[in-house]
Design a protein around this motif. Structure first.
Motif, PDB file in Angstrom:
ATOM      1  N   GLY A 208       0.794  -1.123  -0.051  1.00  0.00           N
ATOM      2  CA  GLY A 208      -0.226  -0.043  -0.032  1.00  0.00           C
ATOM      3  C   GLY A 208       0.945   1.196  -0.071  1.00  0.00           C
ATOM      4  O   GLY A 208       0.376   2.178  -1.003  1.00  0.00           O
ATOM      5  N   PHE A 209       1.765   1.499   0.715  1.00  0.00           N
ATOM      6  CA  PHE A 209       2.571   2.600   0.890  1.00  0.00           C
ATOM      7  C   PHE A 209       3.336   2.953  -0.221  1.00  0.00           C
ATOM      8  O   PHE A 209       3.823   2.036  -0.744  1.00  0.00           O
ATOM      9  N   GLU A 210       3.652   4.319  -0.231  1.00  0.00           N
ATOM     10  CA  GLU A 210       4.650   4.959  -1.013  1.00  0.00           C
ATOM     11  C   GLU A 210       6.057   5.165  -0.510  1.00  0.00           C
ATOM     12  O   GLU A 210       6.098   5.948   0.373  1.00  0.00           O
ATOM     13  N   ILE A 211       7.217   4.411  -0.627  1.00  0.00           N
ATOM     14  CA  ILE A 211       8.289   4.471   0.165  1.00  0.00           C
ATOM     15  C   ILE A 211       9.322   4.859  -0.602  1.00  0.00           C
ATOM     16  O   ILE A 211       9.782   4.423  -1.696  1.00  0.00           O
ATOM     17  N   MET A 212      10.071   5.816  -0.164  1.00  0.00           N
ATOM     18  CA  MET A 212      11.048   6.491  -0.816  1.00  0.00           C
ATOM     19  C   MET A 212      12.287   6.378   0.074  1.00  0.00           C
ATOM     20  O   MET A 212      12.398   6.913   1.131  1.00  0.00           O
ATOM     21  N   SER A 213      13.528   5.975  -0.630  1.00  0.00           N
ATOM     22  CA  SER A 213      15.005   5.970   0.277  1.00  0.00           C
ATOM     23  C   SER A 213      15.600   7.130  -0.448  1.00  0.00           C
ATOM     24  O   SER A 213      16.027   6.834  -1.964  1.00  0.00           O
ATOM     25  N   TYR A 214      16.031   8.008   0.050  1.00  0.00           N
ATOM     26  CA  TYR A 214      17.140   9.310  -0.354  1.00  0.00           C
ATOM     27  C   TYR A 214      18.377   9.146   0.141  1.00  0.00           C
ATOM     28  O   TYR A 214      18.447   9.172   1.780  1.00  0.00           O
ATOM     29  N   VAL A 215      19.415   9.124  -0.540  1.00  0.00           N
ATOM     30  CA  VAL A 215      20.882   8.998  -0.037  1.00  0.00           C
ATOM     31  C   VAL A 215      21.554  10.049   0.071  1.00  0.00           C
ATOM     32  O   VAL A 215      21.239  10.976  -1.068  1.00  0.00           O
ATOM     33  N   THR A 216      22.333  10.358   1.149  1.00  0.00           N
ATOM     34  CA  THR A 216      23.120  11.658   1.119  1.00  0.00           C
ATOM     35  C   THR A 216      24.613  11.324   1.343  1.00  0.00           C
ATOM     36  O   THR A 216      25.195  12.233   0.863  1.00  0.00           O
ATOM     37  N   GLU A 217      24.986  10.338   1.705  1.00  0.00           N
ATOM     38  CA  GLU A 217      26.208   9.796   1.925  1.00  0.00           C
ATOM     39  C   GLU A 217      26.455   8.341   1.476  1.00  0.00           C
ATOM     40  O   GLU A 217      25.529   7.480   1.863  1.00  0.00           O
TER      41      GLU A 217
ATOM     42  N   GLY B 269      20.973  10.264  -4.889  1.00  0.00           N
ATOM     43  CA  GLY B 269      19.766   9.326  -5.570  1.00  0.00           C
ATOM     44  C   GLY B 269      18.767   8.884  -4.741  1.00  0.00           C
ATOM     45  O   GLY B 269      18.759   9.024  -3.713  1.00  0.00           O
ATOM     46  N   ALA B 270      17.547   8.715  -5.371  1.00  0.00           N
ATOM     47  CA  ALA B 270      16.582   8.436  -4.656  1.00  0.00           C
ATOM     48  C   ALA B 270      16.001   6.565  -5.191  1.00  0.00           C
ATOM     49  O   ALA B 270      16.229   6.520  -6.425  1.00  0.00           O
ATOM     50  N   GLN B 271      15.514   5.837  -4.325  1.00  0.00           N
ATOM     51  CA  GLN B 271      14.830   4.673  -4.702  1.00  0.00           C
ATOM     52  C   GLN B 271      13.520   4.727  -4.315  1.00  0.00           C
ATOM     53  O   GLN B 271      13.134   5.232  -3.108  1.00  0.00           O
ATOM     54  N   VAL B 272      12.250   4.498  -5.023  1.00  0.00           N
ATOM     55  CA  VAL B 272      10.889   4.688  -4.825  1.00  0.00           C
ATOM     56  C   VAL B 272      10.142   3.222  -5.031  1.00  0.00           C
ATOM     57  O   VAL B 272      10.283   2.713  -6.142  1.00  0.00           O
TER      58      VAL B 272
ATOM     59  N   ASN C 286      11.156   2.172  -8.899  1.00  0.00           N
ATOM     60  CA  ASN C 286      11.697   3.113  -9.795  1.00  0.00           C
ATOM     61  C   ASN C 286      13.053   3.715  -9.154  1.00  0.00           C
ATOM     62  O   ASN C 286      13.124   4.045  -7.792  1.00  0.00           O
ATOM     63  N   GLN C 287      14.369   4.125  -9.723  1.00  0.00           N
ATOM     64  CA  GLN C 287      15.506   4.828  -9.202  1.00  0.00           C
ATOM     65  C   GLN C 287      15.711   6.080 -10.071  1.00  0.00           C
ATOM     66  O   GLN C 287      15.452   6.145 -11.255  1.00  0.00           O
ATOM     67  N   TYR C 288      16.409   7.023  -9.211  1.00  0.00           N
ATOM     68  CA  TYR C 288      16.544   8.345  -9.763  1.00  0.00           C
ATOM     69  C   TYR C 288      18.239   8.731  -9.401  1.00  0.00           C
ATOM     70  O   TYR C 288      18.141   8.456  -8.252  1.00  0.00           O
ATOM     71  N   GLU C 289      18.888   9.311 -10.244  1.00  0.00           N
ATOM     72  CA  GLU C 289      20.106   9.649  -9.905  1.00  0.00           C
ATOM     73  C   GLU C 289      19.832  11.228  -9.563  1.00  0.00           C
ATOM     74  O   GLU C 289      18.974  11.813 -10.099  1.00  0.00           O
ATOM     75  N   HIS C 290      21.247  11.562  -8.824  1.00  0.00           N
ATOM     76  CA  HIS C 290      21.083  13.083  -8.447  1.00  0.00           C
ATOM     77  C   HIS C 290      21.040  13.969  -9.818  1.00  0.00           C
ATOM     78  O   HIS C 290      20.257  14.864  -9.442  1.00  0.00           O
ATOM     79  N   GLU C 291      21.434  13.676 -10.941  1.00  0.00           N
ATOM     80  CA  GLU C 291      21.498  14.395 -11.979  1.00  0.00           C
ATOM     81  C   GLU C 291      20.192  14.899 -12.448  1.00  0.00           C
ATOM     82  O   GLU C 291      20.222  15.412 -13.346  1.00  0.00           O
ATOM     83  N   GLN C 292      19.137  13.836 -12.113  1.00  0.00           N
ATOM     84  CA  GLN C 292      17.880  14.084 -13.009  1.00  0.00           C
ATOM     85  C   GLN C 292      16.960  14.978 -11.879  1.00  0.00           C
ATOM     86  O   GLN C 292      15.921  15.127 -12.551  1.00  0.00           O
TER      87      GLN C 292
END
Length: 258
Positions: free
Chosen positions: A64-73, A92-95, A134-140
């Motif tokens: 059910g939930f929408e879960i994002m992991s956002y990496v800083t280091e 980058g982020a993973q969703v 889905n995965q997204y890189e910093h440059e996006q």
């Protein structure tokens, strides 16, 4: 605008995984974990994880939930029952839109730092949909740079992440003595987590109080009228905040969080 509330680390929940290799500070924890903030509209959970060694969180289910992991280091590795194995680095982020159900596992490298954040859509409808990753890189992600600050839109206008829940998110770095202005509309909440440095939260209203925040503080402001919020850094120190904006009310029933 109501007076913003500042929640110190002592008022937030904590957690640990893999025999203490991963330590978590939780501005918004799960039920029973003791965080002063239980939820903010569709913002259901927010954990700040750091790894002091290579660490692993085993396969576990979500629905059910929408879960994002956002990496800083450092870096994180995601694996799931959809067949995904992916690595993400700083910025980058993973969703996961977990839908009808998916299980995943996570690996963090030594010195990794990431934020796992759960947003709540209409769960009655969400569980009818197939899960996605889905995965997204910093440059996006869109980035605005000025003399006083750098603001990256993580969720919102121009950003690649698209969620069902109504939410906007920014990663803002403010230079020493600089400031960043955020316009918060009536009926919305702004939550700010100070992940580096310290500074001030001030409203544009001349009668508003200047509220100071320290490293690791969680600041929450609710708008009863349209308001400009000025976030600033001390003269001798930069600051970095993760900002999340959500509506205080949504038009679907929210999971009851105890």
């Amino acid at each position: 605008m109501m007076q913003p509330m500042v929640y110190t680390p002592a008022m937030q929940a904590t957690g640990a995984f893999d025999n203490g290799k991963i330590i978590e500070q939780k501005p918004i924890g799960f039920p029973g974990e003791g965080s002063a903030v239980k939820r903010l509209g569709p913002l259901f959970y927010w954990a700040w994880a750091t790894a002091n060694a290579d660490a692993h969180i085993g396969l576990h289910p979500h629905q059910g939930f929408e879960i994002m992991s956002y990496v800083t280091e450092g870096e994180g590795v995601h694996g799931d029952t959809l067949g995904t194995v992916s690595k993400i680095g700083p910025g980058g982020a993973q969703v996961m839109q977990t839908g009808s159900g998916v299980s995943h596992e996570e690996r963090l490298g030594q010195h990794a730092e990431l934020f796992q954040i759960w947003f709540e859509p209409d769960l009655v409808q969400a569980v009818k949909r197939a899960p996605t990753y889905n995965q997204y890189e910093h440059e996006q992600f869109p980035l605005v740079q000025t003399e006083g600050y750098q603001a990256k839109t993580v969720i919102g206008e121009g950003a690649p992440i698209k969620l069902t829940a109504e939410v906007r998110m920014w990663d803002v770095q403010i230079q020493p003595g600089g400031s960043y202005v955020h316009t918060l509309q009536q009926g919305y909440i702004l939550a700010a987590l100070a992940i580096r440095g310290q500074g001030f939260w001030t409203e544009s209203d001349e009668h508003a109080h200047k509220v100071s925040y320290q490293h690791k503080d969680f600041i929450v402001g609710r708008a009863d009228t349209n308001t400009e919020i000025v976030l600033s850094a001390h003269e001798g120190e930069s600051t970095r905040l993760l900002l999340i904006e959500v509506p205080e009310q949504v038009d679907y029933p929210l999971y009851r969080k105890r």
